[in-house]
Every structure is written in structure tokens, then in C-alpha cells.
Design an enzyme around this catalytic site. Sequence first.
Site, PDB file in Angstrom:
ATOM      1  N   GLU A   1      10.179  16.772  -2.356  1.00  0.00           N
ATOM      2  CA  GLU A   1      10.336  16.590  -0.910  1.00  0.00           C
ATOM      3  C   GLU A   1      11.803  16.697  -0.503  1.00  0.00           C
ATOM      4  OE1 GLU A   1       9.298  16.229   2.047  1.00  0.00           O
ATOM      5  OE2 GLU A   1       7.154  15.793   1.992  1.00  0.00           O
TER       6      GLU A   1
ATOM      7  N   ARG B   1       6.354   2.229   1.985  1.00  0.00           N
ATOM      8  CA  ARG B   1       7.565   2.900   1.514  1.00  0.00           C
ATOM      9  C   ARG B   1       8.022   3.861   2.609  1.00  0.00           C
ATOM     10  NH1 ARG B   1       6.612   8.268   0.602  1.00  0.00           N
ATOM     11  NH2 ARG B   1       4.697   8.973  -0.421  1.00  0.00           N
TER      12      ARG B   1
ATOM     13  N   ASN C   1       9.138   7.540   3.989  1.00  0.00           N
ATOM     14  CA  ASN C   1       8.768   8.925   3.697  1.00  0.00           C
ATOM     15  C   ASN C   1       9.921   9.814   4.170  1.00  0.00           C
ATOM     16  OD1 ASN C   1       6.882  10.630   2.419  1.00  0.00           O
ATOM     17  ND2 ASN C   1       6.147  11.342   4.394  1.00  0.00           N
TER      18      ASN C   1
ATOM     19  N   GLU D   1       0.127   5.681  -0.915  1.00  0.00           N
ATOM     20  CA  GLU D   1      -1.148   6.406  -0.970  1.00  0.00           C
ATOM     21  C   GLU D   1      -2.010   5.941  -2.152  1.00  0.00           C
ATOM     22  OE1 GLU D   1      -0.164  10.779   0.713  1.00  0.00           O
ATOM     23  OE2 GLU D   1       1.132  10.068  -0.891  1.00  0.00           O
TER      24      GLU D   1
ATOM     25  N   ASN E   1       6.590  11.919   8.981  1.00  0.00           N
ATOM     26  CA  ASN E   1       6.958  13.125   8.253  1.00  0.00           C
ATOM     27  C   ASN E   1       8.008  13.951   8.979  1.00  0.00           C
ATOM     28  OD1 ASN E   1       6.683  14.512   5.798  1.00  0.00           O
ATOM     29  ND2 ASN E   1       4.490  14.155   5.822  1.00  0.00           N
TER      30      ASN E   1
ATOM     31  N   ASP F   1       3.624  18.811   7.168  1.00  0.00           N
ATOM     32  CA  ASP F   1       4.470  17.964   6.325  1.00  0.00           C
ATOM     33  C   ASP F   1       5.928  18.075   6.792  1.00  0.00           C
ATOM     34  OD1 ASP F   1       5.576  16.519   4.142  1.00  0.00           O
ATOM     35  OD2 ASP F   1       3.985  17.178   2.814  1.00  0.00           O
TER      36      ASP F   1
END
EC number: 3.1.1.17
Length: 299
Positions: free
Chosen positions: A18, A101, A103, A121, A154, A204
Amino acid sequence: MSSIKIECVGNEGCRLGESPVWDQKENALLFVDITGRKVCRWSSVTKQVEAISVDAPVSSVALRRSGGYVITLGTRFAALQWGEQRVSTIARVDEDKANNRFNDGKVDPAGRYFAGTMAEEIRPAVLERHQGSLYTLFSDLSVVKHFDQVDISNGLDWSLDHRTFFYIDSLSYSVDAFDYDLQTGKISNRRSVYRLEKEESIPDGMCIDTEGKLWVACYDGGRVIRLDPETGKRLQTVKLPVDKTTSCCFGGKDYSEMYVTSASDGMDKEGLSRQPQAGGIFKITGLGVKGVPPYPFGG
């Protein structure tokens, strides 16, 4: 239009790659492996990846004006000194939510670090809903919460005139826009500028090009799409050899290369044998557009 070329430049096998960010000073691509708990740096000179392991899921990385980097680590904003491999906490959020958490995160044109949270998740894209929030870490190291009830905070970026903030809450399947006040960092007037088609799957990470068009990586969609936020139309689709494309940024010496991160978490043996580059880092050339250099955190 020149012909588009896609190559896997780092077959890292990231569990959840990511937050790609180009570091001009190092001629390198920064990125994270969230579930692999690593901050990574791929050198465009040596073609090698260096990695620093951390003690919690690390979900985004950004440049820092005073040197080093800033990261989102667990539910902390933290500083990372690369040379010393030292991490120090700057601020904590969501302390009442043990299962949360951070992202994705990105720095705005004024040097503020925006990042949002989500519940951990159970499986990819399966989680307790509405547990996340969107935050900003200001240059004076104070933190402001914008809103809550977020599923998976996101992709985020700003329009070229800095008057619009673009944001994705993945499970809304929408790319949203807000009015943006660069002086204060305040956001208002939320609206959808693009709703994803079924085959595009889950929106995303996101970045913007110098023509003001948005590029969105489609998780489980195996593609990045180029959108016009003014008309709400999709302009282009670039398919990749992996399904779990997670985020994108522009880089290279003139920001004409696109880098795309991907994931392998949640794939079985058969899936991995069909897509051996899952979790790799991809470079796309020949798009015919350039990107905007990343802003450094001002604190």
C-alpha cells in the site's frame, strides 16, 4: 497515445502492499506492507528493496520536511528515521477502539497529514462496519477528527487548485469530493463524483495527474481507472496482471511513471500460482500524463 508498458519492478510478495510515494531525493519508491508490518523503499538506481520491520500494522508513509518520514502505525501517527531504523510516536487516535488500525494517508498541499482508520479485517474487505474515522495531523502535531462512521478509510488527494479534497470510503463504492479550505484544513459539502461499476470492484488508493484527473486502484478489480471528477466519467482503464491492486502514485524523475502496489493476502495456492506476481510493485510507462509530486509533512 504512446503504448503502455507494465512491468513488475519489485516482486516482493507483499501481503498487503500500500501507500506508494515517490522520494525524489532518494530516487526511490516508498511503500508499506500493512499486514507484513514493513516500511519498504525500492531504489530505481539499484533496483533493490530495503525494508524496516515495525511492531504493528503500518498503513501509510509520507515524506517529512524536517527529514525522515512519517507513518501511520496501528492507531498512531509516528516518525520514522530511516538510517537509524527508529520509530517514535507522535500522536494516538481511536484509543477506545482496540480492534482499529489506520489505513491510507496522504499529506495535503499545506503539509498536513490526513489519514483514516478502520476495524481490523476478518478477511480482506470483511470487517465490523462504521468503526473508522478520518483525522488530520497538523504541523504543530495536534490532531483533528473530521468525521466517523467510516468503513474502510482509503484513497485521498487534492485538486490542482487545492479547493477540493477527494476521498474514498471503500465499501461505499464511491469516489467522493469535499470543498477544501487550504488555510484551515477544513472539509465540507460531501458529494459523490464517481460510482464504481461492478467489474471495477472496490475503490482503494488514489492519486491525481497534472490534468486534474483522478487515478483509482481497484482492489479485486485488477486495474487502475482514470476518472474526470468534473464530469463523473471514466476516461481510461489499465489492467494489471494481478487482481488485488491496492494503490497508485506517479514517480520517476519527471513523474511520468505510475507505480502500483498490490496484495496477496486472502489468496489460496491456486490463485497464487495463477498470479505469481501478486503482492508485487508494478511500474506503468507510456500513459502520456504526469503526476503531481507528493507534499512533505510540515511538522
